[in-house]
Design a protein around this motif. Structure first.
Motif, PDB file in Angstrom:
ATOM      1  N   SER A 247      -2.112  29.371 -15.309  1.00  0.00           N
ATOM      2  CA  SER A 247      -2.846  28.124 -15.147  1.00  0.00           C
ATOM      3  C   SER A 247      -3.329  27.577 -16.495  1.00  0.00           C
ATOM      4  O   SER A 247      -3.420  26.372 -16.693  1.00  0.00           O
ATOM      5  CB  SER A 247      -4.039  28.346 -14.218  1.00  0.00           C
ATOM      6  OG  SER A 247      -4.855  29.400 -14.721  1.00  0.00           O
ATOM      7  N   ILE A 259       2.510  20.758  -7.218  1.00  0.00           N
ATOM      8  CA  ILE A 259       2.995  22.102  -7.531  1.00  0.00           C
ATOM      9  C   ILE A 259       3.172  22.864  -6.219  1.00  0.00           C
ATOM     10  O   ILE A 259       2.303  22.814  -5.334  1.00  0.00           O
ATOM     11  CB  ILE A 259       2.023  22.879  -8.444  1.00  0.00           C
ATOM     12  CG1 ILE A 259       1.774  22.121  -9.748  1.00  0.00           C
ATOM     13  CG2 ILE A 259       2.548  24.272  -8.734  1.00  0.00           C
ATOM     14  CD1 ILE A 259       0.735  22.786 -10.642  1.00  0.00           C
ATOM     15  N   VAL A 271      -5.750  29.542  -7.982  1.00  0.00           N
ATOM     16  CA  VAL A 271      -5.669  28.244  -7.308  1.00  0.00           C
ATOM     17  C   VAL A 271      -6.798  27.336  -7.779  1.00  0.00           C
ATOM     18  O   VAL A 271      -6.598  26.157  -8.101  1.00  0.00           O
ATOM     19  CB  VAL A 271      -5.709  28.431  -5.770  1.00  0.00           C
ATOM     20  CG1 VAL A 271      -5.972  27.105  -5.073  1.00  0.00           C
ATOM     21  CG2 VAL A 271      -4.405  29.030  -5.274  1.00  0.00           C
ATOM     22  N   LEU A 274      -6.104  26.060 -11.271  1.00  0.00           N
ATOM     23  CA  LEU A 274      -5.096  24.993 -11.276  1.00  0.00           C
ATOM     24  C   LEU A 274      -5.691  23.683 -10.789  1.00  0.00           C
ATOM     25  O   LEU A 274      -5.471  22.611 -11.370  1.00  0.00           O
ATOM     26  CB  LEU A 274      -3.914  25.388 -10.391  1.00  0.00           C
ATOM     27  CG  LEU A 274      -2.949  26.430 -10.941  1.00  0.00           C
ATOM     28  CD1 LEU A 274      -1.936  26.844  -9.877  1.00  0.00           C
ATOM     29  CD2 LEU A 274      -2.211  25.891 -12.160  1.00  0.00           C
ATOM     30  N   LEU A 281      -3.405  16.479 -10.922  1.00  0.00           N
ATOM     31  CA  LEU A 281      -2.847  17.230  -9.795  1.00  0.00           C
ATOM     32  C   LEU A 281      -3.405  16.713  -8.478  1.00  0.00           C
ATOM     33  O   LEU A 281      -4.627  16.635  -8.287  1.00  0.00           O
ATOM     34  CB  LEU A 281      -3.158  18.725  -9.948  1.00  0.00           C
ATOM     35  CG  LEU A 281      -2.515  19.635  -8.895  1.00  0.00           C
ATOM     36  CD1 LEU A 281      -0.992  19.615  -9.007  1.00  0.00           C
ATOM     37  CD2 LEU A 281      -3.026  21.074  -9.046  1.00  0.00           C
ATOM     38  N   LEU A 284      -1.256  20.851  -4.098  1.00  0.00           N
ATOM     39  CA  LEU A 284      -0.858  22.225  -4.400  1.00  0.00           C
ATOM     40  C   LEU A 284      -0.446  22.892  -3.088  1.00  0.00           C
ATOM     41  O   LEU A 284      -1.271  23.093  -2.195  1.00  0.00           O
ATOM     42  CB  LEU A 284      -2.017  22.996  -5.043  1.00  0.00           C
ATOM     43  CG  LEU A 284      -1.738  24.470  -5.369  1.00  0.00           C
ATOM     44  CD1 LEU A 284      -0.607  24.610  -6.379  1.00  0.00           C
ATOM     45  CD2 LEU A 284      -3.007  25.150  -5.895  1.00  0.00           C
ATOM     46  N   ASN A 306      -8.288  16.907  -4.624  1.00  0.00           N
ATOM     47  CA  ASN A 306      -7.134  17.789  -4.751  1.00  0.00           C
ATOM     48  C   ASN A 306      -6.758  18.299  -3.368  1.00  0.00           C
ATOM     49  O   ASN A 306      -7.628  18.673  -2.579  1.00  0.00           O
ATOM     50  CB  ASN A 306      -7.463  18.994  -5.650  1.00  0.00           C
ATOM     51  CG  ASN A 306      -7.815  18.561  -7.057  1.00  0.00           C
ATOM     52  OD1 ASN A 306      -8.854  18.932  -7.570  1.00  0.00           O
ATOM     53  ND2 ASN A 306      -6.954  17.784  -7.687  1.00  0.00           N
ATOM     54  N   LEU A 308      -4.972  21.025  -1.117  1.00  0.00           N
ATOM     55  CA  LEU A 308      -4.437  22.380  -1.009  1.00  0.00           C
ATOM     56  C   LEU A 308      -3.827  22.560   0.373  1.00  0.00           C
ATOM     57  O   LEU A 308      -4.526  22.438   1.389  1.00  0.00           O
ATOM     58  CB  LEU A 308      -5.533  23.424  -1.242  1.00  0.00           C
ATOM     59  CG  LEU A 308      -5.114  24.880  -0.992  1.00  0.00           C
ATOM     60  CD1 LEU A 308      -4.017  25.303  -1.968  1.00  0.00           C
ATOM     61  CD2 LEU A 308      -6.321  25.811  -1.090  1.00  0.00           C
TER      62      LEU A 308
END
Length: 919
Positions: A247, A259, A271, A274, A281, A284, A306, A308
Motif C-alpha cells: 500500500s 483495485i 485495506v 489503501l 480511489l 476496492l 471509498n 469496499l
C-alpha cells in the motif's frame, strides 16, 4: 452446460422461394414469436440481407456469401467483419488466410487455444484493436510476441481466465515495445511478472489505463507504482503480494480509482491503508479474502467516499452509493445504470470495470467452491450473477452465465446440485434471463446459457420451470446447431430434463429426439462431451415406451450401436449401452428388442464392453444383454457372440463391485439360462459358484436375480448337482426363509424343488460304491433341509381358516380369497417353457407332499388371470393334459390340503383362460 437460437429453412420447389420457420426477437423485450412466413430471397433489401448476415457466425456468413454475386458483395461488407469470433471452430493458418480478404478493417477478435493464436497473423488485420483469447495454456512467449508485433494498433489484450502458464515477462516486454497504444492488458495465470516487464509497460504504453495480473504466482509489487497512467488494477488471486509494504508503494499511483484484490490474503489494516492513502480511489474489491473476513469488524469506520466490496457487505447497496441519485439502489443498480443517459465518464468507466471484475471473481469463487459461502450465494451472489448476465459486455455475460452453471454444482462426479442455490436462481427470475441469452445470435452466449440451464435443471423444480418457459423447444433448436459446443451444451440440457417423465413427451414433440440422434451422426468423433450427452439423453428418453419407438424411427439404434462399437470414450460407451438397454426393455410393447439384436455388430459390441476396465460400462453392457436375452433369437446370438463366457467371467469378478453391476451380471446369466444349451454352458463354464456367491448378497435386487439364474440352472440335473456340490443348498435355503423379497423366496424354493424332485439322483450317485454311499448321506441331509424350508415357504401363504372354508365348499369366492392371499404379483412376469410346465405337472404327482404343494403353488402363480404370460402357460398346460392331473391331485385323499386347494385354483384359472380364448 449452455447456448442460443437458430433459424431453420425448408426449401420449396417453386420459383426460388423458401418457407422459413423463424424466431423473431422483438425490441428490448426479447420475445420470440414462431410463425411461418414466405420469403422471396431474390428481392430482399440489402439492409435486410446485411441484418441476416450479422446473425451468423463467420463460417456460415462466408458460406452464404458464396450463393450469388450480390450476396458475395454484401457478405464482404466491412460492417460485417469489424468483429470476429473464431472460438467455436477450428481455425488454422489456411482458414485464417481465407478470411484475410474480408478482414482488412477488423477491429475486434476473439479466439480459443494455441492453434488459433498462431493462425491470427495470417488474417493480416493490421488495424486490429482488441484481442481476447481463452484456453491459452499452450500459448508461449514466441506466439504472443509475434501477435503483438503484427498488431501495433492494439488497444486491448486479454488472455484468460485459463492460466497462461507458458507466458513470461519476456512476452509482456514485447507487448510493451510493439503496442504503444495499449490501454487494457489482462493476463491470467502468468508465473512471473518482473519489474522489467512492468517498467516497460510504464515507459512505452503511456495510454495504459487498466492492468490485470490475475492468479499470477509472482508480480513485482514495487514496479506497479511506476505505471502512473493506470486507473484500474486487478491482482485478484495473485499470491506473492506483501501487504505490509504494497500500500505504501502505490502511494504515487494518484490515478488509481479501482483495485481488485479478491481471493488474496489481504488484511484489514492493508485495506484501511489503501483506502486512506490513495486520494482518487473509489472502489476496492476484496471478495473471498479469508483474513479480511475474519477482521471485518475493524473496517466499520473506514472513510466515506471509498467503496469496499467484500463478502460481509451488501454489494448492491455499496455500488448504489456511487450514484448521486438515491433511487439507484437495491438489486437493480446495474440495470438502472445501463438505462441511464449518463454523461459521467468516470462513473461509466468504474461500472464497466466493476462488471468485468465481479464476473471474473465470482466465476473463480464458484469454481473453487470454498466452504462457508452458502449465505453469500443465497443472499446476493446469485443475484449479482443474474444482474451481470444483463451486461452489454459479451464476455461479462458469458462469465456470469458460466458462474451460474458452476456455483450450483457441488459434486461433478455425481452431478449433485445444491437445491437452495438452484431455486434462488429460479426465484430471482434467472430462468427467463438464461433462456433469453440462449436465444441470442451469439454462439458464445448460447453455449454458456445452455450450460447453466442444463446444470440448474438437475433440480426438478427448476426443470419444471424451464419446461414451462419454453426451454425445451429452445434447447432442441440449439441441439441442431452446427456449432459443436452449442449443440453439446443443449444436449446436456435435454439429458437433465429427460430425467423427468413429464418432460419426455415434450422433448419428442419439439424434435429433440431427431436432433440428438443427428448429433451422433454429425460428430461421430467429436469428443466425449457431445456424444456422451446425446447418448445420455437418448438413454433417458428410451426408457419411455413411446419415445423409445421414436428413437428407433430416428435411426437411434444404428447411431447407438455405432458408438458402442467404435467410440473409445468410456462415458460415451456407458451411456450408449444404457440407451440400448432401455430400448430393449419394452418387451412385447414394440420391436426394439429384436431391432437392436439384428443391428450389425450390436451384440458383439455389448459382449466386448462387459470386459471394459470401467465399472459403469460393464454394468450397462450387462444390463443391455439381460434385456436383449428376453428375445429368443437374441438369446442364442448373444451366446454365439461369446456372451456366456464373458458374463460368467463378469460374475466371477464382481464380488467387490457395485450392487448394480452384480444385479445385471446375475440378471444377464438368468436371461441366457432360459435356453437349456446356454444353461449347460453356464454350468460347465464355472457360472454356478459366482451365482451362489451373489445369492448370499444382502441386496434384495442382487440375490433375487441370482436366485432366478440358479432356478433356471437347476432345471438341468448336472447343474443341480453342481449347485449342491458348491454349497448352493445352504444359500438357497437362506433365501427361501429369510429374504424380504417374495420373488427371491419363490424362485429359491423352485430351484430347491428342481434339485430334489428325483431327477438329479440318476447322476449324483455315479462312482465307486464308497463315494456313492457318502454322497447319498450328504444328499439326504440336503434334501431334508431343502424340503423343510420349501414346506415352510408354502405355508406362509396358507391361512388354516380360509383353506378350511375353501376345502369345505369349493365355492368361487372362497377359492378367490385364497388365490389373492397367495398371489406374488411379480411372478406374473415369469415365462416358462413347455418343459418347465411339464416338470411342475410331474411334481404334482411326486410322492413328496411338500413337492406336490410347491408345484401346485407355482402353477397357481403362472396362471393367475392378469399375469403377463398367464394365457401362454394355460395353453401349454392344456396341451400337456394338465386338467386331468390337477383334478386327480385335488381329489387325492393323501395329498396335503395346500396341494388340493392350489390345484382347484389352477383348474379355475384354466377354465377362465379357456372361456376367454373361446370368446
Amino acid at each position: 452446460m449452455s447456448r442460443r437460437v437458430r433459424r431453420k429453412g425448408v426449401q420449396l420447389k417453386n420459383k426460388g422461394k423458401e418457407s422459413l420457420q423463424c424466431y423473431l426477437e422483438i425490441g428490448d423485450e426479447n420475445l420470440c414469436i414462431e410463425r411461418e412466413v414466405e420469403v422471396d430471397w431474390t428481392n430482399l433489401p440489402d439492409d435486410t440481407v446485411l441484418q441476416l448476415f450479422s446473425c451468423l457466425n463467420y463460417r456460415d456468413r462466408a458460406s452464404l456469401s458464396s450463393t450469388c454475386r450480390t450476396w458475395r458483395d454484401l457478405g464482404s461488407s466491412p460492417c460485417l467483419w469489424d468483429s470476429l469470433d473464431i472460438r467455436a471452430h477450428k481455425c488454422d493458418h489456411t482458414i485464417a488466410a481465407s478470411l484475410a480478404s474480408r478482414c482488412s478493417k477488423l477491429q475486434k477478435l476473439r479466439f480459443r487455444g494455441g492453434e488459433s493464436a498462431n493462425a491470427i497473423m495470417y488474417i493480416h488485420a493490421r488495424g486490429l484493436r482488441e484481442i481476447s483469447g481463452d484456453f491459452c495454456r499452450d500459448i508461449g512467449d514466441a506466439t504472443l510476441s509475434v501477435l503483438a508485433a503484427r498488431h501495433e494498433a492494439l488497444e486491448s489484450l486479454q488472455l484468460g481466465p485459463d492460466f497462461c502458464e507458458k507466458i513470461s515477462s519476456d512476452a509482456i516486454k514485447a507487448i510493451a515495445f510493439c503496442c504503444p497504444k495499449l490501454k487494457v492488458l489482462r493476463l491470467s495465470g502468468v508465473r512471473d511478472v518482473d519489474s522489467d516487464a512492468i517498467n516497460a509497460l510504464a515507459n512505452h504504453c503511456k495510454q495504459l489505463v487498466e492492468i490485470g495480473f490475475i492468479d499470477c504466482l509472482n508480480v513485482n509489487e514495487m514496479a506497479l507504482g511506476n505505471v502512473s497512467s493506470v486507473r484500474f488494477l486487478s491482482l485478484a488471486g495473485t499470491r506473492n503480494l506483501k501487504w505490509t509494504s504494497d500500500s505504501m508503494l502505490w502511494k504515487s499511483s494518484h490515478n488509481l480509482i479501482g483495485i481488485d484484490v479478491s481471493r488474496t490474503d489481504i488484511s484489514a489494516s492493508a485495506v484501511l491503508t489503501l483506502l486512506s492513502s490513495l486520494p482518487n480511489l473509489k472502489v476496492l474489491c476484496a471478495l473471498n479474502c479469508p483474513i479480511l473476513e475474519e477482521e471485518g469488524d475493524n473496517l466499520a469506520y473506514y472513510q466515506k467516499g471509498n467503496l469496499l466490496l467484500a463478502i460481509f457487505n451488501d454489494i448492491f447497496k455499496k455500488v448504489a452509493s456511487l450514484f448521486v441519485d438515491s433511487t439507484k439502489s437495491g438489486r437493480n443498480v446495474f440495470s438502472d445504470w445501463r438505462n441511464m443517459n449518463n454523461g459521467d465518464k468516470n462513473l461509466n468507466e468504474i461500472m464497466t470495470w466493476l462488471e468485468w471484475s465481479l464476473s471474473h471473481t465470482l466465476l473463480r469463487i464458484a469454481e473453487g467452491n470454498p466452504e462457508g459461502m452458502d449465505s453469500f450465494w443465497l443472499k446476493q451472489g446469485a443475484a449479482l450473477l443474474l444482474s451481470l448476465m444483463q451486461s452489454s459486455q459479451e464476455d461479462v455475460q458469458e462469465r456470469a452465465a458460466t458462474g451460474l452453471a458452476t456455483f450450483v454444482v457441488i459434486d461433478d462426479e455425481t452431478a449433485t446440485v445444491d437445491c437452495g442455490r438452484a431455486e434462488v436462481v429460479m426465484g430471482d427470475g434467472g430462468i427467463p434471463l438464461l433462456l433469453n441469452l440462449a436465444r441470442s445470435c451469439r454462439e458464445g452466449l448460447q453455449s454458456e446459457a445452455a450450460k447453466a440451464i442444463a446444470n440448474l435443471s438437475v433440480n426438478a423444480k427448476v426443470a419444471k420451470a424451464v419446461a414451462e418457459e419454453g426451454g425445451i423447444n429452445i434447447l432442441a433448436d440449439l441441439a441442431r446447431s452446427m456449432n459443436r459446443l452449442v449443440a453439446e451444451e443443449a444436449a446436456g440440457g435435454l439429458w437433465n430434463l429427460s430425467v423427468g417423465e413429464e418432460h419426455k413427451g415434450t422433448i419428442a414433440e419439439a424434435g429433440g429426439i431427431k436432433a440428438l440422434v443427428d448429433l451422433i451422426f454429425k460428430w461421430p468423433s467429436g469428443g466425449d462431451g457431445v456424444l456422451e450427452r446425446a447418448a445420455g439423453a437418448l438413454a433417458n428418453l428410451a426408457a419411455d415406451d413411446k419415445c423409445s419407438m421414436e428413437v428407433a424411427l430416428a435411426g437411434g439404434v444404428h447411431a447407438l450401436v455405432m458408438l458402442a462399437r467404435s467410440c473409445k470414450f468410456e462415458g460415451v460407451q456407458e451411456q450408449a449401452a444404457r440407451a440400448l438397454a432401455n430400448l430393449a426393455a419394452h418387451g412385447d410393447n414394440n420391436s426394439n428388442n429384436a431391432a437392436v439384436g439384428q443391428e450389425a455388430g450390436a451384440l458383439e459390441a455389448l459382449v466386448q464392453l462387459t470386459r471394459s476396465h470401467h465399472e459403469g460400462v460393464r454394468q450397462e453392457a450387462a444390463g443391455a444383454l439381460w434385456n436383449l436375452s428376453f428375445d429368443d433369437k437374441n438369446r442364442e446370438a448373444i451366446a454365439a457372440a461369446g456372451g456366456v463366457e464373458a458374463l460368467v467371467a463378469l460374475a466371477q469378478n464382481c464380488s467387490n463391485a457395485s450392487q448394480g453391476l452384480q444385479e445385471r451380471a446375475a440378471g444377464a446369466l438368468w436371461g441366457l439360462s432360459v435356453s437349456e444349451a446356454n444353461s449347460i454352458a453356464i454350468g460347465q463354464g464355472g457360472g454356478v459358484a459366482p451365482l451362489i456367491a451373489l445369492a448370499h448378497s444382502d441386496a434384495e435386487d442382487v440375490h433375487e436375480t441370482a436366485a432366478g439364474a440358479l432356478w433356471n440352472l437347476a432345471f438341468n440335473p448336472g447343474n443341480a448337482l453342481r449347485i449342491v456340490e458348491e454349497g448352493g443348498v445352504r444359500a438357497l435355503v437362506h433365501l427361501c426363509s429369510s429374504s424380504i423379497s417374495k420373488m427371491a423366496r419363490f424362485m429359491a424354493a423352485l430351484a430347491l424343488a428342481y434339485m430334489f424332485d428325483g431327477r438329479m439322483d440318476e447322476i449324483a450317485l455315479v462312482g465307486p460304491s464308497s463315494e456313492g454311499h457318502s454322497k447319498s448321506i450328504r444328499l439326504d441331509v440336503d434334501r431334508r433341509l431343502a424340503l423343510r424350508h420349501i414346506e415352510a415357504f408354502v405355508l406362509t401363504f396358507s391361512d388354516p381358516q380360509s383353506f378350511a372354508a375353501a376345502a369345505a365348499s369349493s365355492a368361487p369366492a372362497a377359492l378367490a380369497q385364497v388365490a389373492e392371499a397367495a398371489r406374488i404379483q411379480e411372478a406374473g412376469h415369469l415365462r416358462c417353457s413347455g418343459s418347465e410346465i411339464g416338470r411342475f405337472l410331474a411334481m404334482v404327482r411326486n410322492s413328496s407332499s411338500t413337492l406336490k404343494a410347491c408345484a401346485a403353488f407355482a402353477l397357481l402363480q403362472f396362471t393367475i388371470p392378469g399375469g403377463r404370460h398367464a394365457m401362454h402357460h394355460a395353453k401349454l398346460m392344456e396341451r400337456a393334459g394338465a386338467a386331468r392331473i390337477l383334478r386327480a391331485s385335488a381329489a387325492a385323499s393323501v395329498a396335503p390340503i395346500e396341494a388340493k386347494i392350489f390345484a382347484k385354483i389352477v383348474l379355475r384359472n384354466l377354465e377362465h383362460h379357456n372361456s376367454g380364448a373361446s370368446i
